[in-house]
Scaffold this active site. Sequence first.
Site, PDB file in Angstrom:
ATOM      1  N   HIS A 186       3.453  23.319  12.557  1.00  0.00           N
ATOM      2  CA  HIS A 186       2.133  23.758  12.197  1.00  0.00           C
ATOM      3  C   HIS A 186       1.957  24.696  11.343  1.00  0.00           C
ATOM      4  O   HIS A 186       1.081  24.921  10.447  1.00  0.00           O
ATOM      5  CB  HIS A 186       1.424  23.697  13.347  1.00  0.00           C
TER       6      HIS A 186
ATOM      7  N   ARG B 245      -2.795   7.249   4.677  1.00  0.00           N
ATOM      8  CA  ARG B 245      -1.917   7.065   5.651  1.00  0.00           C
ATOM      9  C   ARG B 245      -2.508   7.079   6.990  1.00  0.00           C
ATOM     10  O   ARG B 245      -2.584   8.322   7.625  1.00  0.00           O
ATOM     11  CB  ARG B 245      -0.567   8.064   5.624  1.00  0.00           C
TER      12      ARG B 245
ATOM     13  N   ARG C  89      -4.042   2.001   4.741  1.00  0.00           N
ATOM     14  CA  ARG C  89      -2.800   1.504   5.021  1.00  0.00           C
ATOM     15  C   ARG C  89      -2.793   1.318   6.574  1.00  0.00           C
ATOM     16  O   ARG C  89      -3.068   2.330   7.275  1.00  0.00           O
ATOM     17  CB  ARG C  89      -1.684   2.092   4.562  1.00  0.00           C
TER      18      ARG C  89
ATOM     19  N   GLU D 100       8.160  -1.820  -0.413  1.00  0.00           N
ATOM     20  CA  GLU D 100       8.979  -0.655  -0.324  1.00  0.00           C
ATOM     21  C   GLU D 100      10.297  -0.955   0.435  1.00  0.00           C
ATOM     22  O   GLU D 100      11.014  -0.147   0.807  1.00  0.00           O
ATOM     23  CB  GLU D 100       8.354   0.604   0.482  1.00  0.00           C
TER      24      GLU D 100
ATOM     25  N   ASP E  52      10.244   5.140   0.349  1.00  0.00           N
ATOM     26  CA  ASP E  52      11.101   4.228   1.157  1.00  0.00           C
ATOM     27  C   ASP E  52      12.009   3.446   0.184  1.00  0.00           C
ATOM     28  O   ASP E  52      13.266   3.077   0.743  1.00  0.00           O
ATOM     29  CB  ASP E  52      10.140   3.364   1.829  1.00  0.00           C
TER      30      ASP E  52
ATOM     31  N   ARG F 112      16.019   9.011   4.059  1.00  0.00           N
ATOM     32  CA  ARG F 112      15.549   9.930   3.167  1.00  0.00           C
ATOM     33  C   ARG F 112      15.252  11.361   3.613  1.00  0.00           C
ATOM     34  O   ARG F 112      15.025  12.220   3.080  1.00  0.00           O
ATOM     35  CB  ARG F 112      13.830   9.435   2.821  1.00  0.00           C
TER      36      ARG F 112
ATOM     37  N   CYS G 268       2.448   4.362  -5.188  1.00  0.00           N
ATOM     38  CA  CYS G 268       2.036   5.329  -4.347  1.00  0.00           C
ATOM     39  C   CYS G 268       3.221   6.250  -4.018  1.00  0.00           C
ATOM     40  O   CYS G 268       2.928   7.071  -3.075  1.00  0.00           O
ATOM     41  CB  CYS G 268       1.100   4.814  -3.313  1.00  0.00           C
TER      42      CYS G 268
HETATM   43  C1  PEP Z   1       6.625   5.293   0.312  1.00  0.00           C
HETATM   44  O1  PEP Z   1       7.377   4.649   0.966  1.00  0.00           O
HETATM   45  O2  PEP Z   1       6.693   5.356  -0.977  1.00  0.00           O
HETATM   46  C2  PEP Z   1       5.075   5.461   0.855  1.00  0.00           C
HETATM   47  C3  PEP Z   1       4.029   5.800   0.112  1.00  0.00           C
HETATM   48  O3  PEP Z   1       4.983   5.428   1.963  1.00  0.00           O
HETATM   49  P1  PEP Z   1       5.249   6.386   3.213  1.00  0.00           P
HETATM   50  O4  PEP Z   1       5.828   7.887   2.372  1.00  0.00           O
HETATM   51  O5  PEP Z   1       4.060   6.702   3.830  1.00  0.00           O
HETATM   52  O6  PEP Z   1       6.508   5.938   3.964  1.00  0.00           O
HETATM   53 MG    MG Z   2       6.823   3.927   2.883  1.00  0.00          MG
END
Ligand code: PEP
Ligand code: MG
Length: 588
Positions: free
Chosen positions: A198, A305, A341, A438, A462, A472, A509
């Site tokens: 936070h 998100r 989403r 993704e 992803d 990641r 995105c």
């Molecule tokens: C992605 O996976 O690129 C994406 C936009 O979704 P998130 O980062 O929320 O997993």
């Molecule tokens: Mg993703």
Amino acid sequence: MKNFKHIYKEAENKVQGIAAAPGIVIGKVYLFTKEKLEVSDGVITDVEEAKQNLEEAIKQSKKELTKVFLIAREKMGETRAAIFEAQMMILDDPVLLEAIEKRIEQEKKLPEFIVYDEISKYQEIMKHSTESYIKERAHDVEDIKNRIIRNLQKKRWQSKIIRDSIVVSDMLTPADTMLLSRSNVKGFVTDHGGLTSHAAIISRSLNIPAVVGTHNITKQVIEGDTIIVDGFHGYVLINPSDDQIKFFTEKFEHLVQLQKGLEEFKDKPAVTIDGREIKLYANVDVSGEIDIVVSSGANGIGLYRTEQILEEQSEFPTEDEQVRIYSNLSARIYPNMLTIRTFDIGGDKFKLLDYSESNPFLGLRGIRLLLENLNLFKTQIKAILRASQNRNVQLMLPMISTVAEIRKSKEIIEECKNELRKEKHHFDKHIKIGIMIETPAAAVMTREFANEVDFLSVGTNDLIQYIMAVDRGNDLVSYLYQEFSPAVIRTLHHIVTEGNKTKKEIGFCGEMAADTLAIPLLVGLGYKSLSMSPATIPYAKRIIRYLNYEHTKKLAEECLTCHTETEITHHLEKFFKDHSITRTRQII
Ligand code: PEP
Ligand code: MG
């Protein structure tokens, strides 16, 4: 001046941490150390008096937190200030309070010991969670525990510091961060804490550069030392040389100029010199960001998100609550489009459902989890539909890897529409349904998947991890997380080429869209709609307005012939040099 590497990358006085809030500052260290609270397990004779002391300490703690909450609400808005409301709720938790009182009666020990012991038990469970989110919340609970104990010991609360300094501390609670910011703190550096702490979130909201997780910076500096904090790259330079100060002062001044320069792009479209328009959308994590979205000149919200609502509220919101949140956003962004989403939970994301998986990234995540929990899924779909009355909402499904998942989801969406009709709720009958691309499966099958839906959005965050088989969030293999790997670039090419055959809209995105180095390549590959964090939109616009689409197509062709990540990166860097385009993010 010595070379860049010496000044920066290989500097011996450099401490590396995590870049938690962007910006560069040079200033004097204020070492914020908190007195370590000693807790005694002394025996009491008067149980009533002890319970009375506990009650007063809790009352005082609530008073303090209310003050912090009010400051936070004024500085950061209602949503983000909710962190402190959540802390106040712990102080009201009857189960916890009853447990503490009961133990005081039975064990006849000082309340400070019982408070310490009882709350520590909860913390231990939280600290051992595999979820980084829950682990971070253990720090918040630590704050509550220490606050009650300090008040039981009737100690004072120190939050006033030398103004205009950079606060260096082993760890900062959200309340510390908030209160210290009133002394015009220039930056924050901590030994502990991660991106989701936070303290990091608050620093970002308050626009105060921060580097967290340096491990031991508190042992390496003394009060009054000069340090440079680079919140873009996560570095701290201790007692910098004249060369380093000169280098960073110039960077800082350049940054100020740049930000001024970017203002002018706000109301201009992102069009290349030869007339190709690229639509720029915003990725929104918390609804509080909407002001930045509006002021960034975005064409709409390309990714909302929704799982972030769960992080903020720590529980699944009801259908009505969700309708309120989504409708507010859609109204603020109207007539632009809001892409909602559905919850992408599981993997590294917040989990409220209790599944134990040895490999969560490959497990019950995104659409898989939603299809397993139909009540949850349907509640959200119905809320999205109800918020779609103004026809500026579209629905997007995360982590799709089969046609069956798309078809099943569409069936459920139809079911939800029928239920809403019966319940006499209005919604957009023609709401567009899209999917995230993704997973490698979705990438390979782009054309077939596109035929099932209205739009696609490529999520490289992803996609890269799954193509490269690299977690990641895992430091040990982060060198393999390569957005410019030929495997990734060729996949992105395949997606856009196959997707275009269906004439469906293809968005993008992943964070890669915000990397200015990647933008000419993405444009050249044929992506016409990019969604990114709102703050980066003006940077992207500036670059696009300097591009020539024909040149970017050639660049993409060259990159598609490369065999290594390094070759591709060289091509991209050379492109910027050859066309005399300044890469804003490289400079900062
Ligand atoms: C992605 O996976 O690129 C994406 C936009 O979704 P998130 O980062 O929320 O997993
Ligand atoms: Mg993703």
